[in-house]
Design a protein around this motif. Structure first.
Motif, PDB file in Angstrom:
ATOM      1  N   GLY A 140     -26.263  22.962 -44.158  1.00 26.23           N
ATOM      2  CA  GLY A 140     -25.669  21.939 -43.297  1.00 26.23           C
ATOM      3  C   GLY A 140     -25.838  22.203 -41.812  1.00 26.23           C
ATOM      4  N   PRO A 141     -25.533  23.427 -41.331  1.00 28.87           N
ATOM      5  CA  PRO A 141     -25.633  23.704 -39.890  1.00 28.87           C
ATOM      6  C   PRO A 141     -27.068  23.558 -39.383  1.00 28.87           C
ATOM      7  CG  PRO A 141     -24.371  25.414 -41.014  1.00 28.87           C
ATOM      8  CD  PRO A 141     -25.004  24.577 -42.072  1.00 28.87           C
ATOM      9  N   LYS A 142     -27.185  23.024 -38.180  1.00 26.79           N
ATOM     10  CA  LYS A 142     -28.501  22.824 -37.577  1.00 26.79           C
ATOM     11  C   LYS A 142     -28.991  24.094 -36.898  1.00 26.79           C
ATOM     12  CE  LYS A 142     -30.780  19.870 -34.124  1.00 26.79           C
ATOM     13  NZ  LYS A 142     -30.578  18.775 -33.139  1.00 26.79           N
ATOM     14  N   ARG A 143     -30.289  24.332 -36.968  1.00 26.28           N
ATOM     15  CA  ARG A 143     -30.871  25.504 -36.304  1.00 26.28           C
ATOM     16  C   ARG A 143     -31.311  25.122 -34.891  1.00 26.28           C
ATOM     17  NH1 ARG A 143     -35.459  29.579 -38.858  1.00 26.28           N
ATOM     18  NH2 ARG A 143     -35.464  31.081 -37.133  1.00 26.28           N
ATOM     19  N   TYR A 144     -30.954  25.997 -33.924  1.00 28.99           N
ATOM     20  CA  TYR A 144     -31.268  25.747 -32.519  1.00 28.99           C
ATOM     21  C   TYR A 144     -32.127  26.859 -31.945  1.00 28.99           C
ATOM     22  CZ  TYR A 144     -27.561  22.181 -32.323  1.00 28.99           C
ATOM     23  OH  TYR A 144     -26.780  21.058 -32.524  1.00 28.99           O
ATOM     24  N   LYS A 145     -32.962  26.489 -31.003  1.00 28.17           N
ATOM     25  CA  LYS A 145     -33.691  27.483 -30.208  1.00 28.17           C
ATOM     26  C   LYS A 145     -32.748  28.023 -29.131  1.00 28.17           C
ATOM     27  CE  LYS A 145     -37.993  27.312 -31.820  1.00 28.17           C
ATOM     28  NZ  LYS A 145     -38.672  28.523 -32.344  1.00 28.17           N
ATOM     29  N   TYR A 146     -33.021  29.238 -28.661  1.00 33.79           N
ATOM     30  CA  TYR A 146     -32.150  29.866 -27.666  1.00 33.79           C
ATOM     31  C   TYR A 146     -32.121  29.057 -26.376  1.00 33.79           C
ATOM     32  CZ  TYR A 146     -29.961  33.465 -24.815  1.00 33.79           C
ATOM     33  OH  TYR A 146     -29.104  34.147 -24.000  1.00 33.79           O
ATOM     34  N   ARG A 147     -33.254  28.492 -25.997  1.00 33.37           N
ATOM     35  CA  ARG A 147     -33.295  27.704 -24.753  1.00 33.37           C
ATOM     36  C   ARG A 147     -32.380  26.481 -24.851  1.00 33.37           C
ATOM     37  NH1 ARG A 147     -38.396  26.653 -27.088  1.00 33.37           N
ATOM     38  NH2 ARG A 147     -38.707  24.466 -27.684  1.00 33.37           N
ATOM     39  N   LYS A 148     -32.202  25.987 -26.066  1.00 33.24           N
ATOM     40  CA  LYS A 148     -31.314  24.843 -26.274  1.00 33.24           C
ATOM     41  C   LYS A 148     -29.855  25.254 -26.069  1.00 33.24           C
ATOM     42  CE  LYS A 148     -30.522  20.570 -27.538  1.00 33.24           C
ATOM     43  NZ  LYS A 148     -30.964  19.421 -26.699  1.00 33.24           N
ATOM     44  N   LEU A 149     -29.537  26.495 -26.441  1.00 31.34           N
ATOM     45  CA  LEU A 149     -28.171  26.988 -26.240  1.00 31.34           C
ATOM     46  C   LEU A 149     -27.828  27.054 -24.756  1.00 31.34           C
ATOM     47  CD1 LEU A 149     -27.777  29.851 -28.868  1.00 31.34           C
ATOM     48  CD2 LEU A 149     -27.337  27.403 -29.098  1.00 31.34           C
ATOM     49  N   LYS A 168     -25.118  17.154 -27.691  1.00 31.45           N
ATOM     50  CA  LYS A 168     -25.684  15.908 -27.179  1.00 31.45           C
ATOM     51  C   LYS A 168     -24.793  14.709 -27.507  1.00 31.45           C
ATOM     52  CE  LYS A 168     -30.268  13.774 -26.880  1.00 31.45           C
ATOM     53  NZ  LYS A 168     -31.659  13.816 -27.429  1.00 31.45           N
ATOM     54  N   ASP A 169     -24.098  14.777 -28.660  1.00 29.46           N
ATOM     55  CA  ASP A 169     -23.248  13.656 -29.056  1.00 29.46           C
ATOM     56  C   ASP A 169     -21.854  13.713 -28.426  1.00 29.46           C
ATOM     57  OD1 ASP A 169     -22.006  15.701 -30.387  1.00 29.46           O
ATOM     58  OD2 ASP A 169     -22.515  15.009 -32.402  1.00 29.46           O
ATOM     59  N   GLY A 170     -21.637  14.695 -27.535  1.00 28.79           N
ATOM     60  CA  GLY A 170     -20.372  14.778 -26.813  1.00 28.79           C
ATOM     61  C   GLY A 170     -19.358  15.734 -27.402  1.00 28.79           C
ATOM     62  N   ARG A 171     -19.640  16.265 -28.584  1.00 33.11           N
ATOM     63  CA  ARG A 171     -18.681  17.183 -29.205  1.00 33.11           C
ATOM     64  C   ARG A 171     -18.617  18.507 -28.451  1.00 33.11           C
ATOM     65  NH1 ARG A 171     -20.350  17.548 -35.404  1.00 33.11           N
ATOM     66  NH2 ARG A 171     -22.420  17.243 -34.456  1.00 33.11           N
ATOM     67  N   LEU A 172     -17.391  18.990 -28.228  1.00 29.76           N
ATOM     68  CA  LEU A 172     -17.206  20.288 -27.594  1.00 29.76           C
ATOM     69  C   LEU A 172     -17.319  21.381 -28.640  1.00 29.76           C
ATOM     70  CD1 LEU A 172     -14.192  19.498 -25.217  1.00 29.76           C
ATOM     71  CD2 LEU A 172     -16.630  19.637 -24.632  1.00 29.76           C
ATOM     72  N   VAL A 173     -17.990  22.465 -28.276  1.00 28.72           N
ATOM     73  CA  VAL A 173     -18.245  23.545 -29.230  1.00 28.72           C
ATOM     74  C   VAL A 173     -17.994  24.910 -28.595  1.00 28.72           C
ATOM     75  CG1 VAL A 173     -19.951  22.268 -30.588  1.00 28.72           C
ATOM     76  CG2 VAL A 173     -20.697  23.591 -28.599  1.00 28.72           C
TER      77      VAL A 173
END
Length: 336
Positions: free
Chosen positions: A14-23, A48-53
């Protein structure tokens, strides 16, 4: 590499994989730090969708990355109102990170260890938090398609949302049990001293199982009961002289006839609730795992009438709870 192979074989996680530069983009170049600990650092971010993380950047590990794998594997299999949501992860070269939903009220530890009036919770709210945690554990033990044992239930690993609803976090020490066997094989002890069940570090006490999480839950509940009172610090601090659970047991035993809990339990409001939490907590920390209730029974006890609850036998072994040492690097995603 083991981690990359695991991620490849579990591409439908389920969780999406991100590149470090995206973080870097999500966290505005790691501008707002929420906490820091032995595991690494946590930063506030926005998707991107506005959710705080909360973005947990892990220190480079010298091991095989078992904690990271456990977190991704366990969290990707869960979906429950009392389990924190893992929204994404990063495995990019030597960079590893975990992205969670932001829990604005931090961890439960803040509310049961801080004597500041504004950070103190009413006992009714603490009771609801205790029930929510039990329901989350019930889901992990019985509601998932694969049983998940957490092995590090403690106040630091319980996060609170904007409405103070609890969510279990930090699955770095978790163990997946496909067969739902009542017995779990474990080569080394895992957990945090003070909450760890006796059988986890010494098999002569019994078999490691879902009852080991129940023990940790019980110790945490007793801590919630004891630390809520402003005047009990002198009692709790004397852990070298007296085990805290034994003190609560003594208070229950002394006042069982009139149902008036003096000492650390003597607050006029919510006496009924405090007695229920104390009795349930003591049942959960019975030395022999077979004498502890399963977590679904714990939920039943919490939701039932206190008059139907019997005070359990005094445990012959209790761990002092005020010990910060942990067997692992597993800490709350919001360190203090």
């Amino acid at each position: 590499m083991e981690i990359e192979l695991f991620l490849k074989n579990n591409g439908n996680l389920g969780p999406k994989r991100y590149k470090y530069r995206k973080l870097k983009k999500i966290t505005n170049s790691f501008k707002d730090i929420l906490g820091k600990g032995g595991y690494g650092s946590v930063y506030r971010g926005k998707l991107k969708d506005g959710r705080l993380v909360a973005v947990k950047i892990l220190n480079e590990s010298k091991g095989n990355g078992e904690d990271f794998l456990n977190e991704v594997a366990s969290s990707s299999r869960t979906s429950h109102v009392n389990i924190v949501s893992l929204l994404g992860y990063c495995f990019d070269g030597s960079k590893r990170a975990l992205i969670y939903e932001l829990m604005p009220n931090g961890s439960l530890e803040k509310y049961i260890s801080n004597n500041l009036e504004e950070d103190r919770l009413e006992f009714e709210k603490l009771f609801k938090i205790a029930v929510g945690i039990a329901r989350g554990l019930e889901y992990l033990h019985q509601g998932c398609n694969m049983q998940i044992l957490h092995f590090d239930i403690k106040p630091n690993n319980i996060l609170l949302d904007e409405d103070l609803n609890p969510k279990i976090a930090d699955f770095g020490l978790a163990k997946l049990c496909p067969s739902r066997s009542s017995k779990v094989s474990m080569l080394v002890a895992r957990g945090t001293i003070g909450y760890i069940a006796p059988e986890v570090f010494n098999r002569t006490f019994g078999q490691v199982s879902h009852k080991s999480d129940v023990y940790s839950y019980g110790m945490m509940v007793l801590e919630m009961v004891g630390k809520k009172n402003k005047n009990n610090e002198s009692v709790v601090e004397r852990s070298s002289e007296i085990y805290f659970p034994n003190y609560i047991y003594k208070e229950l035993e002394t006042n069982i006839e009139n149902d008036g809990l003096d000492g650390i339990l003597n607050e006029d409001e919510c006496r009924y609730v405090k007695r229920k939490l104390a009795i349930v907590g003591l049942w959960c920390i019975q030395t022999d795992p077979r004498d502890r209730p399963s977590i679904d029974k714990v939920v039943e006890m919490l939701e039932g009438k206190v008059e139907s609850l019997k005070v359990p036998p005094r445990p012959c072994l209790s761990s002092p709870i005020r010990v910060p040492q942990s067997f692992s690097t597993s800490e709350s995603i919001y360190s203090h």
